[in-house]
Design an enzyme around this catalytic site. Structure first.
Site, short mmCIF file in Angstrom:
data_model
loop_
_atom_site.label_atom_id
_atom_site.label_comp_id
_atom_site.label_asym_id
_atom_site.label_seq_id
_atom_site.Cartn_x
_atom_site.Cartn_y
_atom_site.Cartn_z
N LYS A 16 0.82 -1.22 0.00
CA LYS A 16 0.00 0.00 0.00
C LYS A 16 0.85 1.27 0.00
CE LYS A 16 -2.31 -0.57 3.84
NZ LYS A 16 -1.79 -1.87 4.27
N ARG B 190 11.44 -6.02 4.96
CA ARG B 190 11.27 -4.60 5.25
C ARG B 190 11.78 -4.27 6.65
NH1 ARG B 190 5.34 -2.08 4.93
NH2 ARG B 190 5.09 -3.12 6.93
P1 AMP Z 1 0.78 1.02 8.62
O1 AMP Z 1 2.04 1.75 8.36
O2 AMP Z 1 -0.37 1.52 7.82
O3 AMP Z 1 0.94 -0.48 8.54
O4 AMP Z 1 0.39 1.32 10.16
C1 AMP Z 1 1.28 0.97 11.21
C2 AMP Z 1 0.52 0.93 12.53
O5 AMP Z 1 -0.05 2.22 12.81
C3 AMP Z 1 -0.67 -0.02 12.57
O6 AMP Z 1 -0.29 -1.35 12.85
C4 AMP Z 1 -1.50 0.60 13.69
O7 AMP Z 1 -0.96 0.33 14.96
C5 AMP Z 1 -1.31 2.08 13.42
N1 AMP Z 1 -2.35 2.58 12.46
C6 AMP Z 1 -2.16 3.04 11.20
N2 AMP Z 1 -3.33 3.39 10.63
C7 AMP Z 1 -4.29 3.14 11.55
C8 AMP Z 1 -5.71 3.26 11.55
N3 AMP Z 1 -6.38 3.72 10.49
N4 AMP Z 1 -6.36 2.91 12.68
C9 AMP Z 1 -5.71 2.45 13.77
N5 AMP Z 1 -4.38 2.27 13.82
C10 AMP Z 1 -3.66 2.62 12.73
#
Ligand code: AMP
Length: 194
Positions: A14, A128
């Site tokens: 993503k 990663r």
């Molecule tokens: P990502 O980089 O999108 O994988 O996000 C890393 C971490 O940030 C996730 O595992 C959550 O702990 C937190 N996080 C990111 N986006 C959200 C969201 N929309 N709702 C809740 N937690 C989020």
């Protein structure tokens, strides 16, 4: 002008696709994960609160996440469209986003689901983790993030499908191959870069 959301399990690519697609359309990419990581790094009150959840692979509470995104979407650079990467991730976040957009007389145009095989994901994220040193990229936490995704986020797919704005793209392939698939689906719905 397009308001688009990328959804998919952790490690589906993503973030990489978000940056590329947003640049192609000249719109900001809003990654809640990046915003949280920046806050953790800077040790802001939000970062201090979010860190524990992130390190365990759990979602940051909706109240915090919704307020953050509502604020971001109301900024001037989002007036011409935006790309959301990793938000909404829960049904409550879907509702909150709908409210913010409705208040502006706007709505989401397209939701791109990026799919990937869980075993490929675990391997990608392991690499990663080695490259970027993310504290939530170890195997145990990744498995938890995949479980949380299946439980909390997978139900969103049906919601957007019912609205007729969902497209699904295979996330396995080179960055260019996958972005080509996304652009093709967007174009089929009438969204092409200017
Ligand atoms: P990502 O980089 O999108 O994988 O996000 C890393 C971490 O940030 C996730 O595992 C959550 O702990 C937190 N996080 C990111 N986006 C959200 C969201 N929309 N709702 C809740 N937690 C989020």
């Amino acid at each position: 002008m397009v308001r688009i959301l990328l959804v998919g399990p952790p490690g589906a690519g993503k973030g990489t696709q978000a940056t590329g697609i947003a640049a192609t359309f000249g719109i900001p990419a809003i990654s809640t994960g990046d915003i949280f990581r920046a806050n953790v790094r800077d040790e802001t009150p939000l970062g201090v609160e979010a860190k524990g959840y992130m390190d365990r692979g759990e979602y940051v509470p909706d109240s915090l996440t919704n307020a953050l995104v509502a604020d971001r979407i109301r900024q001037a650079d989002c007036a011409g469209g935006f790309l959301l990467d990793g938000y909404p991730r829960t049904l409550d976040q879907v509702r909150a986003l709908d409210e913010v957009l409705e208040a502006q007389g706007n709505k989401l145009d397209i939701v791109v689901e990026i799919t990937a095989d869980p075993e490929v994901i675990v391997e990608r994220i392991r690499l990663r983790g080695l490259e970027q040193g993310r504290s939530d990229d170890n195997e145990e936490v990744v498995r938890n993030r995949l479980d949380v995704y299946a439980r909390e986020t997978a139900p969103l797919i049906e919601v957007y499908q019912k609205r007729g704005i969902l497209v699904t793209v295979d996330g396995i392939g080179t960055v260019e191959t996958v972005s080509g698939r996304i652009l093709q689906e967007m174009s089929a719905l009438g969204f092409s870069p200017a």
